[in-house]
Design an enzyme around this catalytic site. Sequence first.
Site, PDB file in Angstrom:
ATOM      1  N   GLU A 150      -5.514  -4.675  11.009  1.00  0.00           N
ATOM      2  CA  GLU A 150      -4.606  -3.870  10.654  1.00  0.00           C
ATOM      3  C   GLU A 150      -5.330  -2.646  12.728  1.00  0.00           C
ATOM      4  OE1 GLU A 150      -2.511  -1.917   7.051  1.00  0.00           O
ATOM      5  OE2 GLU A 150      -4.392  -1.032   6.966  1.00  0.00           O
ATOM      6  N   GLY A 186       2.078   2.182  10.820  1.00  0.00           N
ATOM      7  CA  GLY A 186       3.181   3.576  10.613  1.00  0.00           C
ATOM      8  C   GLY A 186       4.224   4.539  11.709  1.00  0.00           C
ATOM      9  N   ASN A 240       1.011  -0.800   0.197  1.00  0.00           N
ATOM     10  CA  ASN A 240       0.003   0.474  -0.038  1.00  0.00           C
ATOM     11  C   ASN A 240       1.210   1.124  -0.053  1.00  0.00           C
ATOM     12  OD1 ASN A 240      -2.075   1.630   0.836  1.00  0.00           O
ATOM     13  ND2 ASN A 240      -2.181   1.218   2.830  1.00  0.00           N
ATOM     14  N   TRP A 241       0.777   1.728  -0.949  1.00  0.00           N
ATOM     15  CA  TRP A 241       1.863   2.587  -1.288  1.00  0.00           C
ATOM     16  C   TRP A 241       1.248   4.171  -0.680  1.00  0.00           C
ATOM     17  CZ3 TRP A 241       4.274   3.541  -7.250  1.00  0.00           C
ATOM     18  CH2 TRP A 241       5.237   2.663  -7.411  1.00  0.00           C
ATOM     19  N   LYS A 242       0.435   4.041  -0.153  1.00  0.00           N
ATOM     20  CA  LYS A 242      -0.106   5.405   0.615  1.00  0.00           C
ATOM     21  C   LYS A 242       0.220   6.885  -0.347  1.00  0.00           C
ATOM     22  CE  LYS A 242      -0.245   3.336   4.663  1.00  0.00           C
ATOM     23  NZ  LYS A 242       0.139   3.627   6.088  1.00  0.00           N
ATOM     24  N   HIS A 296      -9.498   1.369   4.971  1.00  0.00           N
ATOM     25  CA  HIS A 296      -8.087   1.709   6.217  1.00  0.00           C
ATOM     26  C   HIS A 296      -8.405   3.149   6.722  1.00  0.00           C
ATOM     27  CE1 HIS A 296      -4.213   2.838   6.644  1.00  0.00           C
ATOM     28  NE2 HIS A 296      -3.565   1.621   5.865  1.00  0.00           N
ATOM     29  N   SER A 302       3.138  -1.868  10.635  1.00  0.00           N
ATOM     30  CA  SER A 302       4.653  -2.307  10.794  1.00  0.00           C
ATOM     31  C   SER A 302       5.000  -3.269  10.391  1.00  0.00           C
ATOM     32  CB  SER A 302       5.048  -1.232  11.867  1.00  0.00           C
ATOM     33  OG  SER A 302       5.085  -0.109  12.226  1.00  0.00           O
ATOM     34  N   GLU A 348      -6.806   4.608   8.196  1.00  0.00           N
ATOM     35  CA  GLU A 348      -6.415   5.741   7.615  1.00  0.00           C
ATOM     36  C   GLU A 348      -8.064   7.393   6.722  1.00  0.00           C
ATOM     37  OE1 GLU A 348      -2.778   5.840   5.387  1.00  0.00           O
ATOM     38  OE2 GLU A 348      -1.599   5.233   7.170  1.00  0.00           O
ATOM     39  N   GLY A 361       2.831  -1.104   4.289  1.00  0.00           N
ATOM     40  CA  GLY A 361       2.889   0.459   4.209  1.00  0.00           C
ATOM     41  C   GLY A 361       4.298   1.057   4.227  1.00  0.00           C
ATOM     42  N   GLY A 362       4.425   1.527   4.764  1.00  0.00           N
ATOM     43  CA  GLY A 362       5.945   2.003   4.308  1.00  0.00           C
ATOM     44  C   GLY A 362       7.409   0.779   3.393  1.00  0.00           C
TER      45      GLY A 362
HETATM   46  P1  PGA Z   1       2.616   0.204   7.827  1.00  0.00           P
HETATM   47  O1  PGA Z   1       1.026   0.094   7.549  1.00  0.00           O
HETATM   48  O2  PGA Z   1       3.418  -1.016   7.434  1.00  0.00           O
HETATM   49  O3  PGA Z   1       3.020   1.510   6.650  1.00  0.00           O
HETATM   50  O4  PGA Z   1       2.092   0.158   8.691  1.00  0.00           O
HETATM   51  C1  PGA Z   1       0.446  -0.544   6.912  1.00  0.00           C
HETATM   52  C2  PGA Z   1      -0.845  -0.095   5.542  1.00  0.00           C
HETATM   53  O5  PGA Z   1      -1.624   1.146   6.063  1.00  0.00           O
HETATM   54  O6  PGA Z   1      -1.693  -0.671   5.276  1.00  0.00           O
END
Ligand code: PGA
Length: 251
Positions: free
Chosen positions: A167, A173, A9-11, A95, A212, A97, A233-234
Amino acid sequence: MRQRLVVGNWKMHGSLSGNTGLLSSVCLTAAGLSKAAVAVCVPFPYLSQAQTALRGTRLFLGAQNVSQYPNGAFTGEVSAAMLGDFGCRYVIVGHSERRQFFGEDDRVVALKTKTVLTAGMLPIVCVGELLAERESGVTEAVVGRQLAAVFDEVGAADMKNVVLAYEPVWAIGTGKTATPEQAQAVHAWLRAELAKRGGPAVAGIPVLYGGSVKAANAAELFSMPDVDGGLIGGASLVSAEFEAICMAADD
Ligand code: PGA
């Protein structure tokens, strides 16, 4: 055995020039796997670039959001049919976010899930609790409510085409990963719910862990019996990290 799936997930990250190298290295990673499937969910403006880069490869394409409406006067929105036009197989919905910063509630998430299914793609439905909710012992109530809203809208039969992602919001994050045991406990609970409401076919859908995940903890998390892969994500922005996570899922 259920197939393992790793989804990047590149966000809101990326650039036309920077994406080229990352996409080609992730394509190479995907080509080297024997069991696990890999997808990247890129920002809307890069769907065309990614579609071209992924053509003929084993890397699947996904988006990070979708409108709950099929078309019409909805300025700034993107429909499921448009995502289908660019070859998306997956669409992330709900998600945390989106729930936290863009006001998406359980009902909107359920409608978006339905829209993705109707367009013939696979929704990756995210559920998860806030830190305060975990600390007050209501994790199951929260993820159960989030899941029930989707079941009610989609119907048990179509739930077999859903990918579920657990999640924990406090792990996203933050560098603070759920322990493999914490993840497994919630995954097992979710799978029991899926079985109760949807029967064996629905109990077998992939349940991914996100929050994470990195090269250093992926193998341990994926060794849990009800963890079928990860939503990353990251670490999905760093090819070596993402490659190591994919290899851990393929093991
Ligand atoms: P993260 O994000 O791996 O950076 O914690 C995961 C996500 O939000 O899908």
